[in-house]
Design an enzyme around this catalytic site. Structure first.
Site, PDB file in Angstrom:
ATOM      1  CE  LYS A 111      11.343  29.157 -32.485  1.00 61.76           C
ATOM      2  NZ  LYS A 111      11.514  27.733 -32.128  1.00 61.76           N
ATOM      3  CG  ASP A 142      11.838  27.261 -28.584  1.00 61.95           C
ATOM      4  OD1 ASP A 142      12.694  26.518 -28.058  1.00 61.95           O
ATOM      5  OD2 ASP A 142      11.220  26.952 -29.614  1.00 61.95           O
ATOM      6  CD  GLU A 168       9.378  25.080 -27.005  1.00 64.79           C
ATOM      7  OE1 GLU A 168       9.534  24.485 -28.089  1.00 64.79           O
ATOM      8  OE2 GLU A 168       8.459  25.893 -26.793  1.00 64.79           O
ATOM      9  CG  ASP A 196      10.124  21.081 -29.212  1.00 69.59           C
ATOM     10  OD1 ASP A 196       9.659  19.988 -29.611  1.00 69.59           O
ATOM     11  OD2 ASP A 196      10.254  22.052 -29.963  1.00 69.59           O
ATOM     12  CE  LYS A 220       7.439  21.727 -32.247  1.00 67.99           C
ATOM     13  NZ  LYS A 220       8.722  22.250 -32.764  1.00 67.99           N
TER      14      LYS A 220
END
Length: 332
Positions: A111, A142, A168, A196, A220
């Site tokens: 992250k 991400d 991401e 995403d 997801k």
């Protein structure tokens, strides 16, 4: 999931258990993960949209939970799914302890762009992950849409030296992703862009593919309405895919594993982000779905009554989730 196939609301509520499980480390600002898990006819299922999502955004999550819990699922093409480690926005000296929760994982998603932190913090964290994984490991970052275009280009220019597998959602919008992808390409920076939020939060999840905004899709199962709908989106996009999760319990991870297991070989783009039960300080299954030698078996764990009782949410939170479930059910 068509409305005619929905189980009755009273049956859904009777099968529901509201849990609150602490996280081991602050993740997306969360220190307590709340979820509804269902003891459903087809096996455990989960409804866990984040607290701040409105009912309309939560509706696909409930459709996914009901489909997974009450309907047969597509056949699996594989028995195990390789997964990546997930490193929250921790200090560099905490990275080794985080990675230890993901035994055998040779890929890590880190992250970055955390509010209140700097690019220097991100660089130190990614450097620590690269050192821990060694030159053969894959490192992903991400940003959760946290950078504007200029910030993303600056950050990826500096982070590219760590040999990133992909970045991401460096910026929030599809148009910004296009701009980031073009500008780093002009600079000769070899970092793939993954989308995403531009897929799971979009009214048109295929727009990112049509715009040429990404090289990889992060999908997801819950926010896309379930395994079957996610497979349809993937087939329509025609881009390689990594299946991820949203800090689910093992009941929700099982849905993501089912999606990853059903993908054609040419569309599964490596390790999936389905190891995040390791970031929770508890679970709803006695045998949780956590990484073993870098992968997780495709199975549906049984809910454990003692764990459901241990992590049962406070009465006011149970009422809040049941009200949310009832409102959201009316929208699907």
């Amino acid at each position: 999931m068509p409305s005619a196939a929905l189980p009755p609301l009273d049956e859904v509520i009777a099968a529901a258990h509201v849990v609150a499980i602490p996280t081991r480390t602050r993740f997306r600002g969360i220190t307590m993960r709340e979820a509804v898990v269902f003891d459903a006819p087809q096996g455990a299922s989960e409804f866990s949209p984040f607290i701040e999502y409105d009912d309309a955004e939560a509706a696909p999550w409930l459709a996914a939970a009901l489909d997974f819990g009450w309907a047969p699922q597509p056949d699996a093409r594989r028995e195990r799914i390789e997964v990546n480690a997930t490193v929250p926005a921790v200090r560099a000296d905490e990275v080794e302890a985080i990675l230890a929760r993901f035994p055998g994982c040779a890929t890590a998603k880190v992250k970055v762009a955390e509010r209140g932190q700097s690019l220097a913090d991100d660089i130190a964290r990614v450097n620590a992950v690269r050192d821990a994984l060694g030159p053969e490991g894959l490192v992903r970052v991400d940003a959760n849409g946290g950078w504007n275009v200029d910030e993303a280009v600056t950050a990826l220019t500096q982070l590219a030296g760590f040999g990133l597998d992909y970045a991401e959602q460096p910026s929030a919008s599809v148009s910004d992703l296009v701009a980031v992808r073009e500008r780093i390409g002009e600079r000769g920076i070899d970092v793939r862009i993954a989308a995403d939020e531009s897929v799971r939060k979009a009214e048109d999840p295929l727009a990112v593919a049509r715009a040429g905004a990404a090289d990889v899709l992060i999908v997801k199962a819950q926010p896309l309405g379930g395994v079957r709908r996610a497979l349809s989106i993937v087939e329509g996009a025609g881009l390689p895919v990594v299946v991820s999760s949203a800090l689910d319990t093992s009941a929700g991870i099982a849905m993501g594993l089912q999606l990853a297991a059903a993908l054609p070989d040419d569309l599964l783009a490596g390790a999936c982000g389905l190891g995040t039960v390791a970031l929770l300080d508890g679970d709803v299954a006695r045998s949780p779905l956590v990484p073993e030698r870098g992968s997780i078996p495709v199975r549906r764990p049984a809910l454990d009554p003692s764990l459901l009782d241990r992590y049962r949410a406070a009465p006011d939170r149970v009422d809040w989730w049941r009200d949310r479930l009832t409102r959201t059910y009316a929208l699907i």
